[in-house]
Design an enzyme around this catalytic site. Structure first.
Site, PDB file in Angstrom:
ATOM      1  N   ARG A  42       7.465 -17.450  13.147  1.00  0.00           N
ATOM      2  CA  ARG A  42       6.691 -16.929  11.999  1.00  0.00           C
ATOM      3  C   ARG A  42       5.387 -16.318  12.507  1.00  0.00           C
ATOM      4  O   ARG A  42       4.964 -15.265  12.049  1.00  0.00           O
ATOM      5  CB  ARG A  42       6.408 -18.044  10.979  1.00  0.00           C
ATOM      6  CG  ARG A  42       5.445 -17.572   9.898  1.00  0.00           C
ATOM      7  CD  ARG A  42       5.329 -18.443   8.650  1.00  0.00           C
ATOM      8  NE  ARG A  42       5.553 -19.836   8.835  1.00  0.00           N
ATOM      9  CZ  ARG A  42       4.696 -20.706   9.404  1.00  0.00           C
ATOM     10  NH1 ARG A  42       3.516 -20.289   9.855  1.00  0.00           N
ATOM     11  NH2 ARG A  42       5.009 -21.964   9.522  1.00  0.00           N
TER      12      ARG A  42
ATOM     13  N   TYR B 257       4.592   3.162  -7.980  1.00  0.00           N
ATOM     14  CA  TYR B 257       5.909   2.514  -8.065  1.00  0.00           C
ATOM     15  C   TYR B 257       5.841   1.363  -9.093  1.00  0.00           C
ATOM     16  O   TYR B 257       4.886   0.588  -9.092  1.00  0.00           O
ATOM     17  CB  TYR B 257       6.309   1.984  -6.672  1.00  0.00           C
ATOM     18  CG  TYR B 257       7.498   1.064  -6.715  1.00  0.00           C
ATOM     19  CD1 TYR B 257       8.688   1.461  -7.319  1.00  0.00           C
ATOM     20  CD2 TYR B 257       7.439  -0.225  -6.189  1.00  0.00           C
ATOM     21  CE1 TYR B 257       9.781   0.606  -7.382  1.00  0.00           C
ATOM     22  CE2 TYR B 257       8.527  -1.079  -6.243  1.00  0.00           C
ATOM     23  CZ  TYR B 257       9.691  -0.664  -6.847  1.00  0.00           C
ATOM     24  OH  TYR B 257      10.764  -1.507  -6.926  1.00  0.00           O
TER      25      TYR B 257
ATOM     26  N   ASP C  13      -0.706   3.964   0.226  1.00  0.00           N
ATOM     27  CA  ASP C  13       0.732   3.701   0.324  1.00  0.00           C
ATOM     28  C   ASP C  13       1.376   5.025   0.741  1.00  0.00           C
ATOM     29  O   ASP C  13       1.437   5.980  -0.036  1.00  0.00           O
ATOM     30  CB  ASP C  13       1.267   3.201  -1.025  1.00  0.00           C
ATOM     31  CG  ASP C  13       2.748   2.823  -0.959  1.00  0.00           C
ATOM     32  OD1 ASP C  13       3.469   3.355  -0.086  1.00  0.00           O
ATOM     33  OD2 ASP C  13       3.192   2.032  -1.808  1.00  0.00           O
TER      34      ASP C  13
ATOM     35  N   LYS D  68      12.488   2.395   3.116  1.00  0.00           N
ATOM     36  CA  LYS D  68      12.733   3.819   2.813  1.00  0.00           C
ATOM     37  C   LYS D  68      12.903   4.619   4.116  1.00  0.00           C
ATOM     38  O   LYS D  68      13.771   4.328   4.896  1.00  0.00           O
ATOM     39  CB  LYS D  68      11.586   4.352   1.951  1.00  0.00           C
ATOM     40  CG  LYS D  68      11.133   3.396   0.853  1.00  0.00           C
ATOM     41  CD  LYS D  68      12.224   3.038  -0.129  1.00  0.00           C
ATOM     42  CE  LYS D  68      11.682   2.113  -1.198  1.00  0.00           C
ATOM     43  NZ  LYS D  68      12.634   1.159  -1.697  1.00  0.00           N
TER      44      LYS D  68
HETATM   45  O1  P1T Z   1      11.159  -2.350  -2.231  1.00  0.00           O
HETATM   46  P1  P1T Z   1      10.045  -2.751  -1.286  1.00  0.00           P
HETATM   47  O2  P1T Z   1      10.382  -2.660   0.140  1.00  0.00           O
HETATM   48  O3  P1T Z   1       9.440  -4.083  -1.673  1.00  0.00           O
HETATM   49  O4  P1T Z   1       8.877  -1.652  -1.451  1.00  0.00           O
HETATM   50  C1  P1T Z   1       8.130  -1.492  -2.622  1.00  0.00           C
HETATM   51  C2  P1T Z   1       7.594  -0.094  -2.718  1.00  0.00           C
HETATM   52  C3  P1T Z   1       6.280   0.152  -2.354  1.00  0.00           C
HETATM   53  N1  P1T Z   1       5.739   1.390  -2.422  1.00  0.00           N
HETATM   54  C4  P1T Z   1       6.461   2.444  -2.840  1.00  0.00           C
HETATM   55  C5  P1T Z   1       5.833   3.803  -2.915  1.00  0.00           C
HETATM   56  C6  P1T Z   1       7.808   2.268  -3.223  1.00  0.00           C
HETATM   57  O5  P1T Z   1       8.497   3.356  -3.624  1.00  0.00           O
HETATM   58  C7  P1T Z   1       8.397   0.975  -3.164  1.00  0.00           C
HETATM   59  C8  P1T Z   1       9.813   0.725  -3.571  1.00  0.00           C
HETATM   60  N2  P1T Z   1      10.357   1.739  -4.355  1.00  0.00           N
HETATM   61  C9  P1T Z   1      11.637   1.745  -4.880  1.00  0.00           C
HETATM   62  C10 P1T Z   1      12.529   0.763  -4.693  1.00  0.00           C
HETATM   63  C11 P1T Z   1      11.986   2.944  -5.674  1.00  0.00           C
HETATM   64  O6  P1T Z   1      13.179   3.181  -5.968  1.00  0.00           O
HETATM   65  O7  P1T Z   1      11.061   3.696  -6.027  1.00  0.00           O
END
Ligand code: P1T
Length: 386
Positions: free
Chosen positions: A50, A103, A176, A201
């Site tokens: 961890r 988001y 972000d 992504k």
């Molecule tokens: O899904 P996760 O890895 O927890 O990430 C969250 C997140 C944070 N910032 C942005 C700009 C994002 O687009 C996302 C996750 N977005 C999607 C799952 C979506 O379909 O827009």
């Protein structure tokens, strides 16, 4: 070292002192704990996974290098990274200025967890107008949180201008950068203090690993966030670290293809008679095209658009496509399509969606790296059927 050389080599240098076999990639270290020869001296610095794991460490140094940062941290999801940053930087009573179009999951975390349960105040502001940011600063403001381009309206914020305002007021700026990836935009170079990514992504790029990343230059900021990474424990697993190390090697070539396909599709949609409006930062019809040219190295792979029709026909259109899977998420090699109001942004209050222009028939597309001709034919067929 240029971008793609870094994405392949950093963190994975062959070190004959550490490995007996000369692996050309970072090995997958699944061990939860590491033996030592001396009670006081953990051999090679590893104690418990961890806190520090060799595979995650390799990824963290590569992530840092791609954002021109000193330090990188890998988390269990984008939202896990977000939660860890908020825990590291804020206390009850503090105030955050953030982009109004974010988001949906990030908004839910801000409103339903940190505002409702921990008394952190959030002002949701149109950060595409830098002067509005200034107007919302109070003596309690500790953080300015920007998403640029925004999800799903693809609005841009002037990172350099906002970071300057924040800096003058002793406030931390976070960007972000998920939609652009480090290939097209580097917020730390523009004066931001923290960059955040959902590695689920573009960075991983193959829709098979959920993860998050944070990159910073300041050692004190790094220590505060790393302390929470270890204390709260939202780490990226060794296996996912291995997956992201593998995916990231082709980030540069994938981003070039995402951009090339998106530019052609956006231009095709813009002149189609059944399309009402197209938002894409690479089109000169984008309201902030000049900022995009200055701040980003490409338009990216996301297109938002509206058909000149009703909701039921928009649904039919997205259901009739062959190569665009009807699914949430983005940034993978395969093309995806969705209706934000009914899917990714369903948790955003309806009045906020209306204000932002997230109508029920608004469509968001993550353009993959398939052949352009196949994608255009697929869209053409589905448009002809409505
Ligand atoms: O899904 P996760 O890895 O927890 O990430 C969250 C997140 C944070 N910032 C942005 C700009 C994002 O687009 C996302 C996750 N977005 C999607 C799952 C979506 O379909 O827009």
């Amino acid at each position: 070292m240029k971008f793609s050389t870094k994405s392949i080599h950093i963190g994975e240098e062959v070190d004959f002192n550490q490995t007996t076999s000369g692996d050309v990639i970072a090995p997958l270290h699944l061990a939860t704990t590491f033996a030592r020869k001396d009670v006081q001296d953990p051999t090679r610095g590893f104690e418990y996974s961890r806190s520090l794991n060799p595979t995650r460490q390799a990824l963290e140094s590569k992530l840092a290098a791609l954002e021109n940062a000193e330090y990188g941290l890998a988390f269990s999801s984008g939202l896990g990274a977000e939660t860890s940053i908020l825990l590291a930087l804020l206390k009850s009573g503090d105030h955050v200025i953030t982009t109004d179009d974010l988001y949906g999951g990030t908004q839910r975390l801000f409103r339903k967890v940190f505002e409702e349960k921990f008394n952190i105040q959030f002002s949701f502001v149109d950060t595409s107008k830098s002067s509005l940011v200034k107007n919302h600063i109070t003596n309690k403001t500790k953080l300015i949180w920007i998403e640029s381009p925004t999800n799903p309206m693809l609005k841009l914020s002037d990172i350099q201008a906002i970071a300057k305002i924040a800096n003058q007021n002793g406030i931390i700026t976070l960007v972000d950068n998920t939609f652009m990836s480090p290939f097209f935009q580097n917020p730390l170079d523009l004066g931001a203090d923290i960059v955040l990514h959902s590695t689920s992504k573009y960075i991983n790029g193959h829709s098979d690993s959920i993860g998050g990343a944070v990159m910073v230059n300041n050692s004190e900021l790094y220590e505060r966030i790393q302390f929470i990474q270890n204390s709260a424990g939202a780490i990226l697993s060794p296996f996912d670290s291995y997956m992201v190390l593998r995916g990231i090697k082709t980030l540069g070539m994938r981003m070039r293809e995402h951009h090339r396909n998106s530019q052609q599709i956006a231009e095709y949609l813009e002149v189609h008679q059944k399309v009402k409006k197209v938002i894409y930062p690479g089109l000169n019809s984008h309201p902030q095209y000049h900022l995009a040219q200055r701040q980003m190295k490409g338009g990216g792979g996301m297109i938002t658009f509206e058909l000149d029709t009703n909701l039921s026909k928009s649904k039919k259109f997205v259901e009739n496509l062959n190569y665009f899977s009807l699914a949430e998420s983005l940034g993978g090699v395969e093309s995806l399509i969705e209706l934000p109001a009914l899917m990714t942004h369903a948790s955003v209050p309806i009045e906020d969606r209306r204000k932002l222009g997230i109508t029920d028939s608004l469509i968001r597309m993550s353009v993959g790296v398939e052949s352009t001709e196949d994608l255009l034919n697929d869209l053409d067929k589905a448009l002809n059927r409505i």
